[in-house]
Design an enzyme around this catalytic site. Structure first.
Site: not given
Length: 228
Positions: A114-115, A197, A200, A224
């Site tokens: 996702c990162c 985010c 997170c 990340c």
């Protein structure tokens, strides 16, 4: 550039250091901001001194509303534009279709995926054509940043990475923000030290490491991929 590297490393005035780099690489110096406290210090220095640096940010699509509010406040304060880079739409759509909205909670691999989609790939596009990348990294932030130099060659990206705040303490950073009345994210007043985010990031407790609130469900080193 070898001699300039030593000069920049010894330069205590950040504005002077940035100006020297812009003279060496005209039109090729960029600054990435996530609108954290460190980045607000550098944005203030860049815009207050009218330095020819292109400023950009990454909008992952999952940021806090307070971060968006600060973007607008910063734009109004300095009357300066900054570029915004988003993740590729198709990549995000595929991720959500195949793994759902919050797959990053399920494994470190999913979180890094996702990162990569939301941050690393857009960063690559933002850095295209740059020769110097200015960051707001500080050595106190995480273990893998302790030994980072002020100016280093990033062979993976083919550019120089300038970390002018790397030796600054948290107290020095806060003192600068207060002395210059620099706008900052109001989440910092609620225990959020490192802000990423929204899904997170959490506030930290007294005595916790500043990065403890990032990907708090993981035990591994928390990066990340932007600065690994």
């Amino acid at each position: 550039m070898k001699d300039l590297t030593g000069i920049i490393a010894q330069q205590t005035d950040i504005a002077t250091g940035i100006r020297m780099l812009t003279e060496e690489f005209p039109g090729q110096v960029v600054f990435s901001t996530s609108f954290g406290q460190e980045d607000q210090v550098l944005a203030d220095i860049i815009w207050r001194n009218h330095l020819p640096v292109r400023v950009f940010t990454l909008d992952t699509g999952r940021l806090f509303q307070e971060t968006y509010d600060l973007m607008d406040l910063t734009r109004a304060r300095y009357k300066q534009p900054f570029d915004v880079y988003f993740p590729q739409t198709e990549a995000v759509q595929n991720l959500l279709r195949e793994k759902g909205t919050n797959s990053f909670y399920d494994s470190v691999e999913n979180r890094k995926e996702c990162c990569h989609i939301r941050k690393v790939e857009p960063l690559g596009r933002a850095l295209q054509g740059a020769k110097v990348w200015i960051t707001g990294l500080r050595a106190e932030q995480s273990e893998n940043r302790h030994d980072m130099p002020v100016l280093e060659w990033d062979g993976h990206r083919g550019l120089y990475k300038y970390n002018p705040l790397i030796r600054w303490s948290f107290e020095e950073m806060i003192a600068y923000l207060k002395a210059n009345n620099v706008p900052y994210n109001k989440l910092h007043d609620k225990g959020f030290i490192s802000i990423g985010c929204a899904p997170c990031t959490r506030a930290i407790e007294p005595g916790e490491h500043p990065r403890a609130g990032r990907w708090w469900w993981e035990l591994s080193k928390k990066e990340c991929g932007l600065h690994s």
